[in-house]
Design a protein around this motif. Structure first.
Motif, PDB file in Angstrom:
ATOM      1  N   ASP A 181      10.857  77.400  -6.033  1.00  0.00           N
ATOM      2  CA  ASP A 181      10.155  77.949  -4.883  1.00  0.00           C
ATOM      3  C   ASP A 181       9.851  76.839  -3.884  1.00  0.00           C
ATOM      4  OD1 ASP A 181       8.237  76.831  -6.762  1.00  0.00           O
ATOM      5  OD2 ASP A 181       6.680  77.704  -5.495  1.00  0.00           O
ATOM      6  N   GLY A 182       8.916  77.095  -2.999  1.00  0.00           N
ATOM      7  CA  GLY A 182       8.459  76.124  -2.017  1.00  0.00           C
ATOM      8  C   GLY A 182       7.028  76.448  -1.655  1.00  0.00           C
ATOM      9  N   PRO A 183       6.412  75.667  -0.789  1.00  0.00           N
ATOM     10  CA  PRO A 183       5.013  75.922  -0.440  1.00  0.00           C
ATOM     11  C   PRO A 183       4.848  77.237   0.318  1.00  0.00           C
ATOM     12  CG  PRO A 183       5.944  74.204   0.952  1.00  0.00           C
ATOM     13  CD  PRO A 183       6.951  74.490  -0.105  1.00  0.00           C
ATOM     14  N   VAL A 184       3.803  77.980  -0.051  1.00  0.00           N
ATOM     15  CA  VAL A 184       3.514  79.278   0.566  1.00  0.00           C
ATOM     16  C   VAL A 184       2.020  79.328   0.899  1.00  0.00           C
ATOM     17  CG1 VAL A 184       3.492  81.791   0.255  1.00  0.00           C
ATOM     18  CG2 VAL A 184       5.355  80.420  -0.712  1.00  0.00           C
ATOM     19  N   SER A 185       1.699  79.771   2.090  1.00  0.00           N
ATOM     20  CA  SER A 185       0.292  79.891   2.511  1.00  0.00           C
ATOM     21  C   SER A 185      -0.234  81.257   2.082  1.00  0.00           C
ATOM     22  CB  SER A 185       0.163  79.701   4.026  1.00  0.00           C
ATOM     23  OG  SER A 185       1.065  80.538   4.723  1.00  0.00           O
ATOM     24  N   TRP A 186      -0.427  81.423   0.779  1.00  0.00           N
ATOM     25  CA  TRP A 186      -0.849  82.701   0.217  1.00  0.00           C
ATOM     26  C   TRP A 186      -2.131  83.176   0.885  1.00  0.00           C
ATOM     27  CZ3 TRP A 186       2.628  85.171  -2.420  1.00  0.00           C
ATOM     28  CH2 TRP A 186       3.615  84.448  -3.103  1.00  0.00           C
ATOM     29  N   GLY A 211      11.250  76.724   3.236  1.00  0.00           N
ATOM     30  CA  GLY A 211      10.040  76.375   3.973  1.00  0.00           C
ATOM     31  C   GLY A 211       9.550  77.433   4.939  1.00  0.00           C
ATOM     32  N   HIS A 212      10.029  78.671   4.794  1.00  0.00           N
ATOM     33  CA  HIS A 212       9.680  79.709   5.764  1.00  0.00           C
ATOM     34  C   HIS A 212       8.207  80.117   5.713  1.00  0.00           C
ATOM     35  CE1 HIS A 212      14.102  81.290   6.241  1.00  0.00           C
ATOM     36  NE2 HIS A 212      13.970  80.011   6.495  1.00  0.00           N
ATOM     37  N   PHE A 213       7.548  79.895   4.579  1.00  0.00           N
ATOM     38  CA  PHE A 213       6.166  80.354   4.434  1.00  0.00           C
ATOM     39  C   PHE A 213       5.175  79.199   4.310  1.00  0.00           C
ATOM     40  CE2 PHE A 213       8.793  83.575   1.982  1.00  0.00           C
ATOM     41  CZ  PHE A 213       8.967  84.411   3.078  1.00  0.00           C
ATOM     42  N   GLU A 265      -4.189  76.712   3.267  1.00  0.00           N
ATOM     43  CA  GLU A 265      -3.343  75.762   2.563  1.00  0.00           C
ATOM     44  C   GLU A 265      -2.074  76.462   2.098  1.00  0.00           C
ATOM     45  OE1 GLU A 265      -5.102  74.377  -1.059  1.00  0.00           O
ATOM     46  OE2 GLU A 265      -5.707  76.387  -1.699  1.00  0.00           O
ATOM     47  N   ALA A 266      -1.042  75.672   1.873  1.00  0.00           N
ATOM     48  CA  ALA A 266       0.208  76.182   1.313  1.00  0.00           C
ATOM     49  C   ALA A 266       0.438  75.483  -0.019  1.00  0.00           C
ATOM     50  CB  ALA A 266       1.372  75.918   2.257  1.00  0.00           C
TER      51      ALA A 266
END
Length: 310
Positions: A192-197, A283-285, A227-228
């Motif tokens: 996955d990648g970083p996500v700003s949940w 990196g879309h999110f 935060e992501a």
């Protein structure tokens, strides 16, 4: 708060029924679609804290499910994107219309949303708002994003003021993505990648704030948590919360997809979820914006709070 505007009284020759009240006929309203759902239903609840119920209308498929709003004075009318005539009636006297995006994976979403846009324009709405998604674009790797982007293009061409609420990826979606980690102590998923949940309830509250604001929010606005984080970060936080070591295991895409299908996940849903991982890796999110914090006048709910409370 917006001032309630008035239209000139309408003359009837001769009146076919007793004269309608100002609330029913002349008061400009905020009309919310999909109000029996979790997102826009929560938005209506926040609106009710700040404006009289008679200034709020909801357009829903099943009016019986919105009886709790009708009992409090909200105007409830039947409407759906598949029935433009009913939709126009449900939008009558709307100053602003909040359109919820369809959640039907088999539908032509932009066509359905177009019906909502046209109905809002026919009703004389001065602004149309739409529940979009972070990083909406025509070339996104996440299946829902191109439909959001196409709808935003329709709004831009409509000639009406519009706001697209590009909400961050909803935190409750983690239930579909993390797997049974509480039982297995393992988060097994594709890279996955970083996500700003982002908490859905926070997004709903922000939508209500925008609807009531005198500040113009034109075009796309991105609303994310502060935060992501990656699944590695989530595993670390889950370990601290539970007091157990939660491992993060990276599973090949095809293996993960096959396992999902074998456990009963519908194929369109499984492919859409896999597309999330592809987009996250790109990196879309990962974008984090301060606007949600500003609108809430507090810090948005964190991923740690979500893990603690679920």
């Amino acid at each position: 708060m917006r001032r309630t505007l008035r239209r000139a009284p309408r003359r009837r020759h001769p009146p076919a029924a007793p004269a309608q009240t100002r609330t029913e006929r002349n008061a400009l309203m905020i009309v919310v679609t999909g109000a029996t759902g979790a997102l826009n239903g929560a938005t209506v609840e926040h609106l009710l804290k700040h404006v009289p119920a008679e200034r709020i209308g909801v357009s829903v498929r099943d009016v019986a499910k919105a009886q709790h709003f009708a009992d409090r004075g909200v105007r409830v009318r039947q409407g759906s994107y598949e029935d433009p005539a009913a939709l126009r009636h449900s939008f009558e006297d709307a100053e602003q219309v909040l359109l919820v995006s369809t959640n039907n994976p088999h539908a032509n979403a932009p066509a359905l949303h177009s019906a909502g846009i046209e109905a809002a324009i026919a009703a004389g709405a001065q602004r149309i708002l739409y529940t979009s998604h972070q990083a909406a674009s025509n070339d996104s790797l996440f299946a829902a994003a191109p439909a959001h982007a196409a709808t935003e293009e329709l709004l831009a061409e409509s000639g009406v003021k519009w706001t697209s609420l590009r909400n961050g990826f909803y935190t409750h979606s983690l239930a579909w993505l993390l797997g049974p980690w509480r039982e297995t102590d393992v988060i097994a998923a594709p890279a996955d990648g970083p996500v700003s949940w982002t908490d859905r309830a926070d997004a709903a509250e922000a939508a209500a704030t925008i609807l009531l604001s005198d500040r113009p929010f034109d075009g796309p606005v991105t609303l994310t948590a502060g935060e992501a984080v990656t699944f590695d970060d989530i595993a670390t936080r889950a370990s601290k919360i539970t007091g157990r070591e939660i491992q993060r295991v990276t599973v090949p895409d095809e293996q993960w997809l096959t396992e999902r299908l074998q456990t009963g996940t519908p194929e369109p849903m499984a492919h859409m979820l896999l597309g999330f991982f592809h987009a996250a890796r790109a990196g879309h999110f990962a974008e984090v914006t301060p606007l949600l914090t500003e609108l809430l006048d507090r810090e948005p709910r964190t991923i740690t709070a979500h893990l603690t409370n679920t």
